[in-house]
Design a protein around this motif. Sequence first.
Motif, mmCIF file in Angstrom:
data_model
loop_
_atom_site.group_PDB
_atom_site.id
_atom_site.type_symbol
_atom_site.label_atom_id
_atom_site.label_comp_id
_atom_site.label_asym_id
_atom_site.label_seq_id
_atom_site.Cartn_x
_atom_site.Cartn_y
_atom_site.Cartn_z
ATOM 1 N N ASP A 448 0.821 -1.213 0.000
ATOM 2 C CA ASP A 448 0.000 0.000 0.000
ATOM 3 C C ASP A 448 0.858 1.268 0.000
ATOM 4 O O ASP A 448 0.467 2.280 -0.583
ATOM 5 N N ALA A 449 2.012 1.217 0.659
ATOM 6 C CA ALA A 449 2.847 2.429 0.758
ATOM 7 C C ALA A 449 3.216 2.913 -0.639
ATOM 8 O O ALA A 449 2.994 4.072 -1.005
ATOM 9 N N LEU A 450 3.761 1.993 -1.413
ATOM 10 C CA LEU A 450 4.185 2.371 -2.762
ATOM 11 C C LEU A 450 2.963 2.640 -3.649
ATOM 12 O O LEU A 450 2.917 3.627 -4.391
ATOM 13 N N ALA A 451 1.967 1.751 -3.517
ATOM 14 C CA ALA A 451 0.813 1.856 -4.420
ATOM 15 C C ALA A 451 0.053 3.165 -4.216
ATOM 16 O O ALA A 451 -0.415 3.775 -5.181
ATOM 17 N N ILE A 452 -0.042 3.643 -2.972
ATOM 18 C CA ILE A 452 -0.829 4.880 -2.774
ATOM 19 C C ILE A 452 -0.079 6.086 -3.328
ATOM 20 O O ILE A 452 -0.664 6.941 -3.989
ATOM 21 N N VAL A 453 1.225 6.126 -3.108
ATOM 22 C CA VAL A 453 1.984 7.279 -3.623
ATOM 23 C C VAL A 453 1.998 7.236 -5.158
ATOM 24 O O VAL A 453 1.801 8.253 -5.830
ATOM 25 N N GLU A 454 2.187 6.035 -5.699
ATOM 26 C CA GLU A 454 2.190 5.910 -7.168
ATOM 27 C C GLU A 454 0.832 6.286 -7.757
ATOM 28 O O GLU A 454 0.750 7.048 -8.726
ATOM 29 N N SER A 455 -0.223 5.752 -7.158
ATOM 30 C CA SER A 455 -1.551 5.966 -7.740
ATOM 31 C C SER A 455 -1.952 7.430 -7.655
ATOM 32 O O SER A 455 -2.516 7.985 -8.603
ATOM 33 N N GLN A 456 -1.665 8.067 -6.519
ATOM 34 C CA GLN A 456 -2.000 9.491 -6.392
ATOM 35 C C GLN A 456 -1.232 10.316 -7.425
ATOM 36 O O GLN A 456 -1.769 11.234 -8.038
ATOM 37 N N THR A 457 0.033 9.973 -7.613
ATOM 38 C CA THR A 457 0.847 10.744 -8.565
ATOM 39 C C THR A 457 0.395 10.484 -9.999
ATOM 40 O O THR A 457 0.333 11.405 -10.822
ATOM 41 N N LEU A 458 0.085 9.223 -10.293
ATOM 42 C CA LEU A 458 -0.357 8.902 -11.656
ATOM 43 C C LEU A 458 -1.685 9.596 -11.974
ATOM 44 O O LEU A 458 -1.920 10.004 -13.119
ATOM 45 N N SER A 459 -2.529 9.751 -10.959
ATOM 46 C CA SER A 459 -3.786 10.462 -11.187
ATOM 47 C C SER A 459 -3.504 11.915 -11.583
ATOM 48 O O SER A 459 -4.118 12.443 -12.520
ATOM 49 N N CYS A 460 -2.546 12.541 -10.898
ATOM 50 C CA CYS A 460 -2.173 13.920 -11.280
ATOM 51 C C CYS A 460 -1.593 13.916 -12.692
ATOM 52 O O CYS A 460 -1.897 14.806 -13.494
ATOM 53 N N ARG A 461 -0.742 12.935 -12.971
ATOM 54 C CA ARG A 461 -0.083 12.890 -14.292
ATOM 55 C C ARG A 461 -1.115 12.742 -15.407
ATOM 56 O O ARG A 461 -1.018 13.403 -16.448
ATOM 57 N N LEU A 462 -2.112 11.884 -15.179
ATOM 58 C CA LEU A 462 -3.157 11.685 -16.193
ATOM 59 C C LEU A 462 -3.945 12.968 -16.452
ATOM 60 O O LEU A 462 -4.378 13.223 -17.563
#
Length: 625
Positions: A448-462
Amino acid sequence: MTDYSKSDHLFLGFDLSTQQLKIIVTNEHLDPLQTYNVEFDSQFKDKYGIHKGVITGEEGEIVSPVAMWLDAIDYLFSQMKDDGFPFEKVAGISGSGQQHGSVYWSHDANNLLKQLKPDSDLSEQLNDAFSWEMSPNWQDHSTLPEAKAFHNAVGKENLAKITGSRAHLRFTGLQIRKFITRSHGKEYASTSRISLVSSFVTSILLGEIAELEQSDACGMNVYDINKSDYCNELLAVAAGVHTKIDGVAEDDPKYQKAIDDLKKKLGPIQPITYKSSGSIANYFVQKYGFSKDCNIYSFTGDNLATILSLPLQPNDCLISLGTSTTVLLITENYQPSSQYHLFKHPTMPKHYMGMICYSNGSLAREKARDEINKKYHVDDHKSWDKFDEILDNSSSFDGKLGIYFPIGEIVPQAPAQTIRAVLNKKSDDDYEVVKCELGENGFDIDDDALAIVESQTLSCRLRAGPMLSRSGYHKDDSKVKGNSDASSKADELYQQVTKRFGKLYTDGKEQNVDTLTARPNKCYYAGGASNNLSIIHKMGQIFGPVNGNYKVEIPNACALGGAYKASWSYECEQKNEFIGYDEYIKKLFDTDTELGGFKVDDKWLEYFDGVGMLAKMEEELLKTE
Ligand code: ADP
Ligand code: XUL
């Protein structure tokens, strides 16, 4: 005691926010010299019956007393006077107000403003200057019927196309419709003008009602950004005479009269300019000792002023990691969406400020951190050490992402929920996104640690992609370019991701080669969680800005942005030429030393699969309203 002797000219930047008024003092070298502030609750709680700066009424109504703001201005200037502040050195004042709030002036307002005498206070003398003594606060959510009216009139996506945003409960046009048709019809009849909070402060300082400022006017849902003028149809909605919604025929004389009336009350919208709106009112000259030549430059909204506090150039992103996450970015590309906001830039003509607001930011990360700490029996429950260790030990994208919305989300609009998924690479050309529960498919609490930071950032990137696209950055980006031609590399990337995942849609719009391969120029990180280097390093890897990542501390950002706008305007006026704001502010920062530049391993390319995966999760797994 601050030493002002080395400064020839001083500039004041105001920040009139929900809970306080702040004034920052800068000089011609853009040095912040002093800050004054007054918390409304600590000084005016009993007089105005406020709590956290506002009065909460029924059915979601949240308002601020306008007279309290007047008291706050007198209070701070009096404090500065007691402090021996050299008012006579102030060459210019600008600043910001909370966005979307509106102030309703009475027919006596301009006369009263012009006659202000130094021997009594603003609030006493302007007691009759308002047709309503309150201003709707941006937290107000009493306008659900009005939001429906705006959307039914022109459509949600179309409203965003016209005004830069879909209907939001706090937006001024909705508040005005409620005022006219539901709550204050009588008061509307005795309203001579309507200001935004920003132009209200400009008006007080000028001693006459000021025009609306163009970039803040974009937060009203009635201003047509492309035409740089009011949208008549939306004014009809705000005025309560829209044909479809209110049943008033266009050839009914009532229709045009109501539109014209409202347009007159809102007044003209001032195009972006460095030119002064006028000099400071005599009241302030006589009472506090300002020079009568002190210039008042138009105020703007607080988020717009924030971007003025940094040397932001086109395609730069400021990622504010507070309780919520807010991304502010500068673009020349008007690509509106109902999921975010676009405003005209307050100092750079033909540029826009994009704003994406997420409600699930730090609190969602804290929840993941707490679970990890529980698993590892970490004594200090609030420690980020274990969470950070997992992030630091991660290398590349491992195909695990999540949608972590412990509370309802704004972007994409969705109810509270948590979804985890893993990537099943069926073949090089065919990837499948598989939803799973914690403990399944190798998805562990640690992930979850990696997945939450990645997912939040990817949402901004999209979502930042469409706004940054067509900027040409990918074309001269050496990292994409490699040895081959950049645009063919971009095409190749696009082909690959769509082969693997199919066509990608974000918030109902198809992503294309430009939107998916656009990269930010620089990324700046601010707010509480930017103190966590593991988090911002990971974010930097995913965003992949072509010109670096910077950690910044800007506690007085909107006040500072206001003061910088004043000194930029003053310098342009002195030289009688338009100096590019980014040029003006850039030369005063050495971005590598003064701002906390940090290096990361660029993993922008690697995260293309993450982009595809999150887009699919949002499309297929997330139930949006
Ligand atoms: P706001 O302006 O919204 O009140 P702040 O900018 O002060 O918020 O940020 C507060 C948030 O920052 C907290 O919710 C907390 O989770 C987060 N935060 C603060 N320090 C850290 C850290 N070292 N690591 C991760 N998050 C942090
Ligand atoms: C922006 C918004 C808030 C207020 C806060 O749309 O509503 O950020 O401007 O002051």
